[in-house]
Design an enzyme around this catalytic site. Structure first.
Site, mmCIF file in Angstrom:
data_model
loop_
_atom_site.group_PDB
_atom_site.id
_atom_site.type_symbol
_atom_site.label_atom_id
_atom_site.label_comp_id
_atom_site.label_asym_id
_atom_site.label_seq_id
_atom_site.Cartn_x
_atom_site.Cartn_y
_atom_site.Cartn_z
ATOM 1 C CG HIS A 74 -1.931 -1.098 1.121
ATOM 2 N ND1 HIS A 74 -2.509 -1.691 2.200
ATOM 3 C CD2 HIS A 74 -2.454 -1.708 0.046
ATOM 4 C CE1 HIS A 74 -3.361 -2.609 1.793
ATOM 5 N NE2 HIS A 74 -3.336 -2.642 0.488
ATOM 6 C CD GLU A 109 -8.171 -9.613 -18.007
ATOM 7 O OE1 GLU A 109 -7.332 -8.983 -17.349
ATOM 8 O OE2 GLU A 109 -9.395 -9.518 -17.806
ATOM 9 C CB CYS A 153 -6.143 -1.220 -20.427
ATOM 10 S SG CYS A 153 -6.843 -2.854 -20.190
HETATM 11 C C1 PEP Z 1 -4.784 -6.390 -16.536
HETATM 12 O O1 PEP Z 1 -4.972 -7.524 -16.100
HETATM 13 O O2 PEP Z 1 -3.767 -6.052 -17.151
HETATM 14 C C2 PEP Z 1 -5.805 -5.335 -16.315
HETATM 15 C C3 PEP Z 1 -5.752 -4.171 -16.932
HETATM 16 O O3 PEP Z 1 -6.779 -5.585 -15.434
HETATM 17 P P1 PEP Z 1 -6.564 -5.598 -13.830
HETATM 18 O O4 PEP Z 1 -5.166 -5.092 -13.546
HETATM 19 O O5 PEP Z 1 -7.631 -4.721 -13.275
HETATM 20 O O6 PEP Z 1 -6.744 -7.041 -13.516
HETATM 21 MG MG MG Z 2 -6.961 -8.102 -15.407
#
Ligand code: PEP
Ligand code: MG
Length: 554
Positions: free
Chosen positions: A192, A434, A505
């Site tokens: 954190h 993913e 992302c």
């Molecule tokens: C990822 O898995 O790269 C993603 C953008 O989603 P999260 O980090 O929220 O799992």
């Molecule tokens: Mg993810």
């Protein structure tokens, strides 16, 4: 010169004296810790008062964090406030007061170790990580019992602050005017404190071990928060290297600022959009301050986690509409609920799993709870009338999952149509890439989806079989592993062949050493934390996408 190597968790350079922070609590508890109590009932009341005061204090800190560092930071404090009021923990403390006839302070110390040990021994990685939270919160209850005021670390002159570790509240309340950087013996990139340091833009290195000790107090040092290096009493060569790094950083900063207001275009004229990842409507201020041109990922689960359950359709609609409207026609990609694994929502009462990252999470939870999913879809489609909204499905591994989601979307739209509600029937529906399966069937998925968004965080976890939560696997978690980069390329090829856009992302999107590679692969958009927008845009603008194929429509 002493050279230390740790884990760089928040980038930035700093030079100054080290101030090694020794907690007042150790001395305060030493006396109180062994004290026998004459009146157990009075001790139990003292504990209850201290726990309530701590929870109140943490809730107030959540508000400070919300304003200073955004929603994700605020949630940390809200979770700690809940822990301070946790009945199981209180039972541990009261049992210790009864059985040991000891002071509330000693009982909290005993309960802290017993409760934390129990969590640390749990099978579940999420629960294991909560052991640190318990220690943090217990320390604050102890502070309240002993009158030690925490969080007010005072720096009399500019310094690099060092300690065994810092609690999130200590980090949040640090006087940033004199704080040059943070160094800790323990901790990890996902701790954190690291998250807060990054959000607040403070260079930080953790995991420096015992080599970082009180003996370094007052000695001059230079640190590099990206490389994770500290040179104490640097020699001439180290100082020259530090000065060169500062000059390079200044150039990059100036380039980043010059990119403000400029289009996201490579040197050879290819558009590579730079969007923002956010977790709450409140984060829009950071999107605007950093000149983000859209929202490439709104992690909608933070709305649920903040509410501690499922927000109503109306609550969700208000949040989604606020984001869509504020972005004034620019792209807003809202990901449907992605809970499970490290983001547990008690509402679903999900069964305890041996491998939660391979269990009930993402779209699986949504398909298992269509009433919850359809409530969210209704809110999303209603909000689509107020801007350029796209819907993104997390954790897709099979084509049938997308088809099932599309069926539910159709039925929600038909309902809204019957009700005469406003919505956009052409709202884009995208798929997160993913899982390794999604990469391998990307061609089939591309026939069902309007766009792809690559989640490199989970994709790396699953491709390399490396738990993203584990702090012990850094050496094996090679984010530039050829398997990861080839997987992104495979997905990009499939997207281009099908004529749909593809964005990234996950955290890798902000990795400037890969911007050129992503442009060359034909990636259409990169979505990053707001603070990373301008440096990334500057990198896009000095990149040439040479050799990449024509762009898919956005
Ligand atoms: C990822 O898995 O790269 C993603 C953008 O989603 P999260 O980090 O929220 O799992
Ligand atoms: Mg993810």
């Amino acid at each position: 010169m002493i050279c230390l190597q740790g884990k760089g968790v928040s980038e930035g350079l700093a030079q100054g004296p080290i101030c090694f922070y020794r907690r007042a609590e150790a001395a305060a508890f030493a006396g109180a810790g062994s004290a026998a109590a004459a009146d157990p009932a009075a001790e139990a009341r003292r504990f209850a008062r201290a726990a309530a005061k701590t929870a109140e204090h943490l809730n107030a800190l959540a508000e400070t964090a919300r304003a200073a560092a955004g929603e994700e930071a605020a949630l940390l404090f809200e979770a700690h406030a809940l822990l301070a009021k946790d009945e199981d923990f209180a039972d541990f403390v009261n049992a210790a007061i009864e059985s040991e006839h000891c002071s509330a302070e000693r009982a909290v110390l005993l309960a802290r170790e017993r409760f934390a040990a129990l969590l640390a021994a749990a099978d579940d990685a999420y629960l294991q990580q909560r052991a640190d939270d318990v220690r943090n919160v217990a320390r604050q209850i102890l502070n309240s019992l002993t009158g030690v005021s925490e969080g007010g670390i005072v720096l009399r002159k500019p310094a690099i602050l060092a300690a065994d570790d810092f609690t999130p509240s200590e980090t949040l309340l640090l006087d940033k005017t004199r704080l040059l950087g943070l160094l800790t013996q323990s901790g990890s990139a996902s701790s954190h404190t690291a998250i807060l340091a990054r959000t607040m833009g403070i260079p930080a290195i953790c995991g420096l071990g015992e080599a970082l000790g009180p003996a370094l107090d007052g000695r001059m040092a230079v640190m590099d928060g990206a490389a994770g290096t500290v040179a104490v009493e640097p020699d001439a060569a180290a100082l020259t290297a530090f000065a060169a790094a500062c000059a390079q950083r200044q150039t990059l900063h100036a380039q980043a600022e010059a990119a403000r207001g400029q289009p996201d275009v490579t040197l050879d004229g290819r558009v590579l959009h730079v969007y923002c990842n956010i977790g709450a409507p409140e984060d829009l201020a950071a999107v605007q301050a950093n000149d983000g041109q859209g929202v490439g990922l709104f992690r909608s689960e933070f709305l649920y986690l903040a509410a501690g359950g499922c927000p109503t359709e109306e609550q969700q609609f208000q949040a989604y509409r606020a984001i869509a409207a504020a972005m004034e026609g620019r792209r807003v990609v809202i990901r449907t609920l992605d809970v499970g694994s490290d983001k547990q929502l008690s509402h679903f009462d999900l069964p305890r799993e041996e491998n939660p990252a391979l269990g009930m999470r993402g779209v699986r939870v949504c398909l298992a709870h269509p009433e919850v999913f359809c409530t969210q879809l209704r809110a999303l489609y209603r909000a689509s009338a107020y801007g350029n909204v796209a819907i993104l499905l997390p954790m897709i591994a099979s084509v049938w999952e997308v088809r099932e989601c599309k069926r539910l979307c159709q039925s929600v739209m038909a309902q809204l149509e019957r009700e005469g509600a406003l919505y956009r029937a052409d709202t884009a529906l995208g798929v997160m890439i993913e899982t390794p399966a999604a990469v391998l069937i990307a061609a089939e998925l591309a026939r069902e989806a309007d766009f792809f968004s690559v989640g490199t965080n989970d994709l790396t976890q699953y491709l390399l079989a490396c738990d993203r939560q584990s702090g012990h696997l850094e050496k094996f978690r090679d984010t530039h592993h050829p398997a990861v980069l080839r997987a992104v390329k495979l997905a990009a090829d499939a997207a281009r062949a099908a004529g749909i856009p593809i964005s990234i992302c996950g955290d890798l999107a902000a990795d400037l050493s890969l911007t050129q590679a992503f442009a060359a692969m034909g990636i259409d958009a990169l979505s990053v934390p707001p603070a990373a927008v301008l440096p990334l845009r500057a990198a896009v603008r000095r990149t040439s996408a040479k050799g990449c194929a024509p762009q898919a429509p956005q």
